[in-house]
Design a protein around this motif. Sequence first.
Motif, PDB file in Angstrom:
ATOM      1  N   VAL B  43       0.816  -1.211   0.000  1.00 47.26           N
ATOM      2  CA  VAL B  43       0.000   0.000   0.000  1.00 47.26           C
ATOM      3  C   VAL B  43       0.853   1.266   0.000  1.00 47.26           C
ATOM      4  O   VAL B  43       0.424   2.323  -0.463  1.00 47.26           O
ATOM      5  CB  VAL B  43      -0.999  -0.026   1.175  1.00 47.26           C
ATOM      6  CG1 VAL B  43      -0.288   0.210   2.506  1.00 47.26           C
ATOM      7  CG2 VAL B  43      -2.119   0.983   0.965  1.00 47.26           C
ATOM      8  N   ARG B  57      -4.729   6.635   5.763  1.00 45.03           N
ATOM      9  CA  ARG B  57      -4.061   5.412   6.219  1.00 45.03           C
ATOM     10  C   ARG B  57      -4.535   4.941   7.597  1.00 45.03           C
ATOM     11  O   ARG B  57      -4.726   3.759   7.829  1.00 45.03           O
ATOM     12  CB  ARG B  57      -2.554   5.628   6.245  1.00 45.03           C
ATOM     13  CG  ARG B  57      -1.821   4.501   6.931  1.00 45.03           C
ATOM     14  CD  ARG B  57      -0.604   4.059   6.216  1.00 45.03           C
ATOM     15  NE  ARG B  57      -0.443   2.629   6.418  1.00 45.03           N
ATOM     16  CZ  ARG B  57       0.530   1.911   5.904  1.00 45.03           C
ATOM     17  NH1 ARG B  57       1.430   2.461   5.144  1.00 45.03           N
ATOM     18  NH2 ARG B  57       0.615   0.627   6.138  1.00 45.03           N
ATOM     19  N   ALA B 239      -5.100   0.010  -1.818  1.00 43.88           N
ATOM     20  CA  ALA B 239      -5.970  -0.346  -0.680  1.00 43.88           C
ATOM     21  C   ALA B 239      -7.423  -0.551  -1.075  1.00 43.88           C
ATOM     22  O   ALA B 239      -8.265  -0.768  -0.220  1.00 43.88           O
ATOM     23  CB  ALA B 239      -5.881   0.688   0.454  1.00 43.88           C
ATOM     24  N   SER B 291      -2.839  -3.608  -1.914  1.00 47.09           N
ATOM     25  CA  SER B 291      -3.409  -3.415  -0.576  1.00 47.09           C
ATOM     26  C   SER B 291      -2.542  -4.071   0.489  1.00 47.09           C
ATOM     27  O   SER B 291      -2.905  -4.061   1.673  1.00 47.09           O
ATOM     28  CB  SER B 291      -4.815  -4.028  -0.506  1.00 47.09           C
ATOM     29  OG  SER B 291      -5.723  -3.324  -1.329  1.00 47.09           O
ATOM     30  N   TYR B 294      -2.133  -3.095   4.305  1.00 48.22           N
ATOM     31  CA  TYR B 294      -3.308  -2.326   4.731  1.00 48.22           C
ATOM     32  C   TYR B 294      -4.312  -3.337   5.288  1.00 48.22           C
ATOM     33  O   TYR B 294      -4.443  -4.428   4.761  1.00 48.22           O
ATOM     34  CB  TYR B 294      -3.917  -1.567   3.535  1.00 48.22           C
ATOM     35  CG  TYR B 294      -4.998  -0.594   3.961  1.00 48.22           C
ATOM     36  CD1 TYR B 294      -4.668   0.669   4.450  1.00 48.22           C
ATOM     37  CD2 TYR B 294      -6.347  -0.956   3.907  1.00 48.22           C
ATOM     38  CE1 TYR B 294      -5.651   1.549   4.876  1.00 48.22           C
ATOM     39  CE2 TYR B 294      -7.336  -0.075   4.323  1.00 48.22           C
ATOM     40  CZ  TYR B 294      -6.980   1.176   4.806  1.00 48.22           C
ATOM     41  OH  TYR B 294      -7.957   2.040   5.226  1.00 48.22           O
TER      42      TYR B 294
END
Lengths: 153, 302
Positions: B43, B57, B239, B291, B294
């Motif tokens: 990510v 985030r 993400a 992703s 994440y």
Amino acid sequence: MKSISANCRAALAALFLTTAGQAGAQAPAPDYSAYPCLSYTLDCGKLATRKPQVKMLEGTLNGNAEKGKQLAQARNNGNCLACHVMKGGSQPGTRGPDLSHYGSAGRSDAETYTAIHDMRTRNPDTLMPPFGTNGILSDPEIRDIVAFLQASK
Amino acid sequence: MRLKIRTLVFAAIASLGTTATVAGDEPYHENYPQAHIDPARGVNGDIGFSDTLPFWRTEAELERNAKWVGDPNEQWKLNWKFMDLDRVDLHPGHLAVDEGEAMAAKLAKRNPAFLACLADGGKKLDGLAAGYPKYDKALDRIVTVESRIEQCAKTVLNEEIRQGTPPNNKISVYFKSLSAGTPIKVDIGDGKVMESYRRGEQLFYKKTGQLNFACASCHVPGSIMGHKLRGETPTTPFADAAHYPTYRTPIGALESLQERFARCLGQMRTAQIKPGDPAFTDLEVFMTVLSNDYPVSVPSAR
């Protein structure tokens, strides 16, 4: 954690509502198998992209600006508004140039027609769909949109 | 299920230039110019890409930027993350977790091997979804959570729970909820996974359909990303895979990542392929590597 502010909640509610309004109708999907697709197995996965095609305007423009306006705004049609600010219409896009005063720019009908037919002939890096080459708009429809653009002052 | 109401909540331009390939008798193909993405960064690859990661985030960052929710110019920078997990009020995505749990329990009662199949031979599903998609040696193919559910139902119970159907999505969102908060770890050290990633990456840039668009036409720097496309502003692909299956308000139903791909293809006026298609699986691998690190973020709404 603080609790959600009233503002945020209202914004969210509005969001749910606006997206709900765009619910896709369950109409049968049109057949796009004549264009390249992502499949490894279907024929369209191997199809070539249609090459950039220069098409000149034949004869006089003879377009209908009012019709052109409708075509430019319709999501299932030209949908020029998806990327351009234009005269009229709601929720214009911002990626392409503002066309709301296109008619004052001194561009000819001929070059405008050719650009809508296939913008790749002018700019190979363009994001603009090749409306004529890929059959999104017909010759008379492109003429109508040119007329609408030239009338936008 | 926790249902607290919480505070809600440009970059290195990819080298522009359509790449057209014409080699010998090869057909003419157009691709959107490839952005540089290092799969090892997961990510964090969004830094130098959309550069919106710092805004969404963490919980704290989302709270700090909650003022952007509903702002037509700024909201896209939150990457819709303010609608994940329990950050928004009760919606049917939360209820689907319970429904999926009940369905899985019922199927496991019929034959406990169903649960063992989902759990890679173990007893618990906790944390497992964060490792998907992955290469399954016995099956010799890449499996996603949804294809695992389909395969286990078929082999253990001889029941069809096809990918892209509501029952599959409900079990999937339950399965994934048991990894909610766990950082996604698609194994990029696995050669088969990386082969799939590279194929998915190619598909991401392939121009298709009547509009001659690629996924990248809307989702890399320099494209439409961050600009308005009628009422929408396309966001970063980083993400994005983390919050699927998601509850989609426009259709009033759960939607898997691959169903979302299909919806995009429709908007791009491109011929449809079905959830579970190898091309979609490759695209899911590509998207899920983006992703990595994440957290799994279901249930969610979009």
